[in-house]
Motif scaffolding. Sequence first.
Motif, mmCIF file in Angstrom:
data_model
loop_
_atom_site.group_PDB
_atom_site.id
_atom_site.type_symbol
_atom_site.label_atom_id
_atom_site.label_comp_id
_atom_site.label_asym_id
_atom_site.label_seq_id
_atom_site.Cartn_x
_atom_site.Cartn_y
_atom_site.Cartn_z
ATOM 1 N N THR A 59 0.970 -1.117 -0.040
ATOM 2 C CA THR A 59 -0.024 -0.038 0.119
ATOM 3 C C THR A 59 0.827 1.195 -0.032
ATOM 4 O OG1 THR A 59 -0.011 -0.159 2.642
ATOM 5 C CG2 THR A 59 -2.003 -1.132 1.155
ATOM 6 N N ILE A 60 0.324 2.244 -0.627
ATOM 7 C CA ILE A 60 1.122 3.567 -0.654
ATOM 8 C C ILE A 60 0.042 4.540 -0.465
ATOM 9 C CG2 ILE A 60 1.159 3.564 -3.359
ATOM 10 C CD1 ILE A 60 3.868 4.852 -2.756
ATOM 11 N N VAL A 61 0.505 5.687 0.115
ATOM 12 C CA VAL A 61 -0.715 6.942 0.164
ATOM 13 C C VAL A 61 -0.203 7.904 -0.711
ATOM 14 C CG1 VAL A 61 -1.444 8.556 1.691
ATOM 15 C CG2 VAL A 61 -1.210 6.453 2.541
ATOM 16 N N VAL A 62 -1.423 8.409 -1.731
ATOM 17 C CA VAL A 62 -0.899 9.524 -2.453
ATOM 18 C C VAL A 62 -2.145 10.531 -2.338
ATOM 19 C CG1 VAL A 62 0.120 8.032 -4.194
ATOM 20 C CG2 VAL A 62 -2.498 8.569 -4.358
ATOM 21 N N GLU A 63 -1.671 12.073 -2.568
ATOM 22 C CA GLU A 63 -2.725 12.658 -2.595
ATOM 23 C C GLU A 63 -3.327 13.227 -4.060
ATOM 24 O OE1 GLU A 63 -2.033 16.218 -0.179
ATOM 25 O OE2 GLU A 63 -1.571 15.025 1.566
ATOM 26 N N GLY B 5 -7.662 1.255 -1.127
ATOM 27 C CA GLY B 5 -7.873 0.670 0.151
ATOM 28 C C GLY B 5 -8.441 1.449 1.130
ATOM 29 N N GLU B 6 -8.356 2.784 0.960
ATOM 30 C CA GLU B 6 -9.138 3.353 1.921
ATOM 31 C C GLU B 6 -8.963 5.118 1.529
ATOM 32 O OE1 GLU B 6 -9.331 4.781 6.657
ATOM 33 O OE2 GLU B 6 -7.610 3.596 6.013
ATOM 34 N N VAL B 7 -10.189 5.870 1.447
ATOM 35 C CA VAL B 7 -10.191 6.954 1.111
ATOM 36 C C VAL B 7 -9.956 8.144 2.643
ATOM 37 C CG1 VAL B 7 -11.365 9.394 0.487
ATOM 38 C CG2 VAL B 7 -11.534 6.902 -0.479
ATOM 39 N N LEU B 8 -8.655 8.790 2.687
ATOM 40 C CA LEU B 8 -8.635 9.359 3.668
ATOM 41 C C LEU B 8 -8.950 10.951 3.734
ATOM 42 C CD1 LEU B 8 -4.855 7.891 4.070
ATOM 43 C CD2 LEU B 8 -7.100 6.892 5.116
ATOM 44 N N GLU B 9 -8.958 11.275 5.284
ATOM 45 C CA GLU B 9 -9.326 12.859 5.324
ATOM 46 C C GLU B 9 -8.113 13.534 4.923
ATOM 47 O OE1 GLU B 9 -12.004 14.325 5.724
ATOM 48 O OE2 GLU B 9 -13.265 12.458 6.029
ATOM 49 N N SER B 10 -8.402 14.503 4.149
ATOM 50 C CA SER B 10 -7.148 15.393 3.679
ATOM 51 C C SER B 10 -6.975 16.589 4.787
ATOM 52 C CB SER B 10 -7.072 15.964 2.352
ATOM 53 O OG SER B 10 -6.948 15.088 1.208
ATOM 54 N N ALA C 76 -6.711 12.468 0.073
ATOM 55 C CA ALA C 76 -5.609 11.481 0.241
ATOM 56 C C ALA C 76 -6.115 9.883 0.293
ATOM 57 C CB ALA C 76 -4.879 11.681 1.635
ATOM 58 N N VAL C 77 -5.436 9.167 -0.558
ATOM 59 C CA VAL C 77 -5.910 8.145 -0.670
ATOM 60 C C VAL C 77 -4.827 6.860 -0.580
ATOM 61 C CG1 VAL C 77 -7.252 6.540 -2.539
ATOM 62 C CG2 VAL C 77 -7.553 8.981 -2.491
ATOM 63 N N GLU C 78 -5.287 5.803 0.162
ATOM 64 C CA GLU C 78 -4.412 4.543 0.040
ATOM 65 C C GLU C 78 -4.481 3.880 -1.041
ATOM 66 O OE1 GLU C 78 -5.106 1.455 3.317
ATOM 67 O OE2 GLU C 78 -3.158 2.307 3.983
ATOM 68 N N LEU C 79 -3.596 3.437 -1.837
ATOM 69 C CA LEU C 79 -3.901 2.552 -2.828
ATOM 70 C C LEU C 79 -3.017 1.088 -2.578
ATOM 71 C CD1 LEU C 79 -3.228 4.903 -5.596
ATOM 72 C CD2 LEU C 79 -5.279 4.265 -4.821
ATOM 73 N N VAL C 80 -3.440 0.010 -3.114
ATOM 74 C CA VAL C 80 -2.978 -0.997 -3.063
ATOM 75 C C VAL C 80 -2.612 -1.467 -4.437
ATOM 76 C CG1 VAL C 80 -3.394 -3.708 -2.879
ATOM 77 C CG2 VAL C 80 -4.538 -2.037 -1.409
ATOM 78 N N ILE C 81 -0.986 -1.507 -4.719
ATOM 79 C CA ILE C 81 -0.228 -1.409 -5.987
ATOM 80 C C ILE C 81 0.704 -2.885 -5.825
ATOM 81 C CG2 ILE C 81 -0.649 0.931 -6.368
ATOM 82 C CD1 ILE C 81 2.156 1.155 -5.596
#
Length: 206
Positions: free
Chosen positions: A113-117, A159-164, A174-179
């Motif tokens: 997983t990696i978090v991107v904005e 994986g999850e949509v996070l609060e920015s 900010a979104v946690e992506l499974v890659i």
Amino acid sequence: MTTISRPRRAFWGDVRFLIGIALVAISITGVWMILSSSDSATPVLQATRTIVQGEAMVSSDFQVVDVGLGGLTDDYLAPEDLEAGRVAARTIVSGELVPRTASADADDSRSTTIVVESTTGIPDDVDAGTVVELWQAPLLEDGRAHDAPRILVADVIVGEVLESEGMLADSGSAVELVIDRADVAEVLAAITSGASLSIVPIGAGS
């Protein structure tokens, strides 16, 4: 002497009697089959929430249900099969009975997983398990503008949509992506180089 003959039983009366016996037999057989099916029900795991690919599988995310699967019993995870170090080999939807093929050893998993904005807003229907594309608009050499957008990684899983917070709170998420691990270096390079990243749901442009 006159002999009084006994009346012969009507043929259709005998047929109705036989049919009645047959119906009773069928009814008894049906009840027996239902009871037998109930007795052979097997406890298996059912997901209580959506578990994305690569996510750890823990007991709190499942409930045990008794299901009559017949010959397919061995194809699904039983409570005792949930061992430590197991991750989802694919996205498991909430309410789904968990097949053995949906579980993998964490050491064998190729995803992380990696978090991107995302600099663009995220549609309300995008949540855990949604398949999306990650687009980038590379920063030009002058550092003042971005190049034309292009796909950075296709078919990644949210994986999850996070609060920015901060500057992007109103315009992005900010979104946690499974890659796939093979794509991590390229994504990190885009982030550190100042590229503008966007999350685009599959089919959004069709």
